[in-house]
Design a protein around this motif. Sequence first.
Motif, PDB file in Angstrom:
ATOM      1  N   ASN A 188       0.824  -1.157   0.015  1.00 27.14           N
ATOM      2  CA  ASN A 188       0.057   0.055   0.180  1.00 27.14           C
ATOM      3  C   ASN A 188       0.928   1.099  -0.081  1.00 27.14           C
ATOM      4  O   ASN A 188       1.473   1.486   1.013  1.00 27.14           O
ATOM      5  CB  ASN A 188      -0.850   0.079   1.346  1.00 27.14           C
ATOM      6  CG  ASN A 188      -1.892   0.921   1.065  1.00 27.14           C
ATOM      7  OD1 ASN A 188      -1.707   2.181   0.692  1.00 27.14           O
ATOM      8  ND2 ASN A 188      -3.206   0.847   1.794  1.00 27.14           N
ATOM      9  N   ASP A 190      -0.012   4.295  -0.135  1.00 28.66           N
ATOM     10  CA  ASP A 190      -0.604   5.204   0.710  1.00 28.66           C
ATOM     11  C   ASP A 190      -0.735   5.364   2.116  1.00 28.66           C
ATOM     12  O   ASP A 190      -1.100   6.092   2.732  1.00 28.66           O
ATOM     13  CB  ASP A 190      -2.142   5.361   0.064  1.00 28.66           C
ATOM     14  CG  ASP A 190      -2.220   5.754  -1.096  1.00 28.66           C
ATOM     15  OD1 ASP A 190      -1.598   6.150  -1.824  1.00 28.66           O
ATOM     16  OD2 ASP A 190      -3.462   5.337  -1.922  1.00 28.66           O
ATOM     17  N   LEU A 278       3.703  11.204   0.800  1.00 27.72           N
ATOM     18  CA  LEU A 278       2.992  10.130   1.550  1.00 27.72           C
ATOM     19  C   LEU A 278       1.959  10.692   2.675  1.00 27.72           C
ATOM     20  O   LEU A 278       0.788  10.398   2.738  1.00 27.72           O
ATOM     21  CB  LEU A 278       3.855   9.235   2.310  1.00 27.72           C
ATOM     22  CG  LEU A 278       3.561   7.960   3.223  1.00 27.72           C
ATOM     23  CD1 LEU A 278       2.528   7.247   2.508  1.00 27.72           C
ATOM     24  CD2 LEU A 278       4.618   7.338   3.662  1.00 27.72           C
ATOM     25  N   ARG A 281      -1.190  11.946   1.171  1.00 24.77           N
ATOM     26  CA  ARG A 281      -1.900  10.735   0.896  1.00 24.77           C
ATOM     27  C   ARG A 281      -2.659  10.146   2.179  1.00 24.77           C
ATOM     28  O   ARG A 281      -3.637   9.655   2.437  1.00 24.77           O
ATOM     29  CB  ARG A 281      -1.259   9.740   0.088  1.00 24.77           C
ATOM     30  CG  ARG A 281      -0.609  10.114  -1.307  1.00 24.77           C
ATOM     31  CD  ARG A 281      -0.467   8.845  -2.010  1.00 24.77           C
ATOM     32  NE  ARG A 281       0.780   8.376  -1.789  1.00 24.77           N
ATOM     33  CZ  ARG A 281       1.864   8.488  -1.784  1.00 24.77           C
ATOM     34  NH1 ARG A 281       2.453   9.552  -2.577  1.00 24.77           N
ATOM     35  NH2 ARG A 281       2.840   7.840  -1.491  1.00 24.77           N
ATOM     36  N   THR A 285      -6.093   8.380   3.913  1.00 26.30           N
ATOM     37  CA  THR A 285      -6.311   6.869   4.299  1.00 26.30           C
ATOM     38  C   THR A 285      -6.295   6.459   5.602  1.00 26.30           C
ATOM     39  O   THR A 285      -6.734   5.699   6.140  1.00 26.30           O
ATOM     40  CB  THR A 285      -5.083   6.305   3.286  1.00 26.30           C
ATOM     41  OG1 THR A 285      -3.859   6.883   3.685  1.00 26.30           O
ATOM     42  CG2 THR A 285      -5.167   6.187   1.869  1.00 26.30           C
TER      43      THR A 285
END
Length: 476
Positions: A188, A190, A278, A281, A285
């Motif tokens: 992943n 994110d 990151l 994002r 998330t």
Amino acid sequence: MSLLRDLQTEHARYLTRRWFFQECGVGMASLAALDMMRSSGQAAPAPVSPLATKKPHYQAKAKRVIYLFMGGAPSHLELFDNKPELAKWDGKLPPADLLKGYRAAFINPNSKLLGPKFKFAKHGQSGAEISELLPHTAKIADQLTIVRSMKTDAFNHAPAQILMSTGSQIFGRPSFGSWTLYGLGTENQDLPGYVVMQSGQKGPSGGLSNFGCGFLPTVYQGVPFRSSGEPVLYLNNPKGVTETTQRQTLDALKQLNEERLGTVGDPEIAARINSFELAYRMQHTAPEVMDISKEPKHILDMYGAKPGEASFANNCLLARRLIESGVRFVQLFHEAWDHHGGLTGGLKQQCGLTDQASAALVRDLQQRGLLEDTLVIWGGEFGRTPMVQGGSDGRDHHPNAFTMWFAGGGMKPGLTLGESDEFGFNVTRDPVHVHDLHATLLHLLGFEHTKLAVKFQGLDMRLTNVHGELVPKLLA
């Protein structure tokens, strides 16, 4: 050998200016090429992420890790290593030959022996002996691999924790989690590939080095998360900063960093760019993954978790949610087991805080079909002495023998490996040193431990240093 060459090649490329020009689209020539592609309608190549998934040396049994690190060192003599003979010696001086050459952390080695404070019983078809303090763990006895013959080289907390985490007592080496992320990448992009959470009285005695990346690029270090409030400190925008303003600011920073990267070729600048993007994002998330209020009531009750509270139980449930979301390595530090005094009450308290959630994590992974390829690790940095400290109710640090347990990920379930002597002082059968454990864990993740190495200061550096032997008896 091919994977080793690939990893070494990737690391070398990661450290060169030319690679950034060619692969990352951050140099002037690359930017010009990208502009030409856009003009001609061609799709631009995606930049290579240092966290992209990679194949190990051979097919792995474990794809991800949850490490329950019991900082402070739980007493094996009260939890997993039943010693009826020690009870008979309670209040007596230990045999002189037992202490020959022994170094203690604090106590006089000639202190009197202290009998076990709690009862043991056999559980499951495996007949594993487990303390009355761990009723929930006892119910999953047949899923556990219990090693009662662990050994280490350090008898104080910080160096022992660093050794358990990095394979060395010296600060500045990559942690086991960092090596795992470096070798496998993450699924992943994110979320961080390596997440750390803490509970108990304080953070680990060994500090941030327990989940640091050492000489590896900082993109591979553990990222601290929290089980209440913001998942990561300062993740949310300050008041007055809109998403548009934030994106424009990040774009400007990225451009400046890319220009500097093209000039000096410092891989830490690339790590900084990756970190900013990151984090952006993660604003979308991380809150979703970390919201356990959406879990069914029976799952919350199984763990003993309560939304909005910071606890080991919440962290265990979050660990399951994180690995479900593609995080490669989750490490939970519970620093609360250093019972130089108040052993009886302290163990009751800490087992009450951790037993239910630890067992629930294993059960939950199993019922979701995740345990088979998720490696769960439970244990501290060393054991406790059979001699008394603190008057009548305490034990000192003890590196010669201690216990850890494992579940899933290719470990042999229902196995109790190794023995210590009648006092729980020295290992007498099937010794497993920390380096041997690391070699075995890397094997389960698909790596030959001697080949997962990085050239640093002229040496091929690895988690196991120049030590470590695979322990085949532990493998399913």
